[in-house]
Scaffold this motif. Structure first.
Motif, PDB file in Angstrom:
ATOM      1  N   TRP A 209      46.285  38.208  51.265  1.00  0.00           N
ATOM      2  CA  TRP A 209      47.055  36.960  51.256  1.00  0.00           C
ATOM      3  C   TRP A 209      46.158  35.756  51.025  1.00  0.00           C
ATOM      4  N   ASN A 210      45.010  35.738  51.685  1.00  0.00           N
ATOM      5  CA  ASN A 210      44.073  34.631  51.545  1.00  0.00           C
ATOM      6  C   ASN A 210      43.576  34.525  50.102  1.00  0.00           C
ATOM      7  N   LEU A 211      43.275  35.655  49.497  1.00  0.00           N
ATOM      8  CA  LEU A 211      42.815  35.655  48.105  1.00  0.00           C
ATOM      9  C   LEU A 211      43.895  35.114  47.175  1.00  0.00           C
ATOM     10  N   ARG A 212      45.137  35.519  47.409  1.00  0.00           N
ATOM     11  CA  ARG A 212      46.238  35.017  46.572  1.00  0.00           C
ATOM     12  C   ARG A 212      46.392  33.507  46.706  1.00  0.00           C
ATOM     13  N   ILE A 213      46.287  32.997  47.922  1.00  0.00           N
ATOM     14  CA  ILE A 213      46.407  31.550  48.133  1.00  0.00           C
ATOM     15  C   ILE A 213      45.288  30.823  47.385  1.00  0.00           C
ATOM     16  N   ARG A 214      44.067  31.320  47.529  1.00  0.00           N
ATOM     17  CA  ARG A 214      42.910  30.627  46.942  1.00  0.00           C
ATOM     18  C   ARG A 214      42.854  30.730  45.424  1.00  0.00           C
ATOM     19  N   THR A 215      43.511  31.726  44.829  1.00  0.00           N
ATOM     20  CA  THR A 215      43.440  31.867  43.377  1.00  0.00           C
ATOM     21  C   THR A 215      44.680  31.363  42.656  1.00  0.00           C
TER      22      THR A 215
ATOM     23  N   THR B  73      53.487  29.079  41.715  1.00  0.00           N
ATOM     24  CA  THR B  73      54.631  28.828  42.590  1.00  0.00           C
ATOM     25  C   THR B  73      55.028  30.042  43.429  1.00  0.00           C
ATOM     26  N   LEU B  74      54.438  31.192  43.170  1.00  0.00           N
ATOM     27  CA  LEU B  74      54.761  32.378  43.965  1.00  0.00           C
ATOM     28  C   LEU B  74      54.237  32.229  45.386  1.00  0.00           C
ATOM     29  N   PRO B  75      54.992  32.680  46.368  1.00  0.00           N
ATOM     30  CA  PRO B  75      54.474  32.668  47.741  1.00  0.00           C
ATOM     31  C   PRO B  75      53.344  33.680  47.890  1.00  0.00           C
ATOM     32  N   PHE B  76      52.476  33.453  48.848  1.00  0.00           N
ATOM     33  CA  PHE B  76      51.289  34.292  48.987  1.00  0.00           C
ATOM     34  C   PHE B  76      51.607  35.746  49.319  1.00  0.00           C
TER      35      PHE B  76
END
Length: 66
Positions: A27-33, A60-63
Motif C-alpha cells: 500500500w505504501n509503495l502504491r501511494i508513493r508511486t 486517482t486509484l485508491p491505494f
C-alpha cells in the motif's frame, strides 16, 4: 535449497504479522508511486511508456486497489 524446506513453520501469529507487513508495504509503495504521476511532464510520461490519461487514472486509484 533443502535448508528452506526443512525449517519449521512460523507460528500463526507470526505468519499473520508478516502478511500484514507485506500488505502495508504494498500500500505504501502504491501511494508513493501513484500520486506523483499527476505532476510528470509529457516527456517524462513518454519515458515511462504512459500517456496522460493512463497517468491520471493511476493517480486517482485508491491505494488498496492494484
Amino acid at each position: 535449497m533443502s535448508f528452506l524446506v526443512s525449517r519449521p513453520a512460523l507460528p500463526v501469529a507470526a505468519e499473520l504479522a508478516v502478511a500484514l507487513a507485506v500488505l502495508i508495504t504494498k500500500w505504501n509503495l502504491r501511494i508513493r508511486t501513484r500520486k506523483p504521476l499527476r505532476y510528470l511532464s509529457q516527456e517524462q510520461l513518454d519515458d515511462i511508456g504512459r500517456n496522460r490519461a493512463e497517468a491520471q487514472h493511476q493517480a486517482t486509484l485508491p491505494f488498496w486497489r492494484p
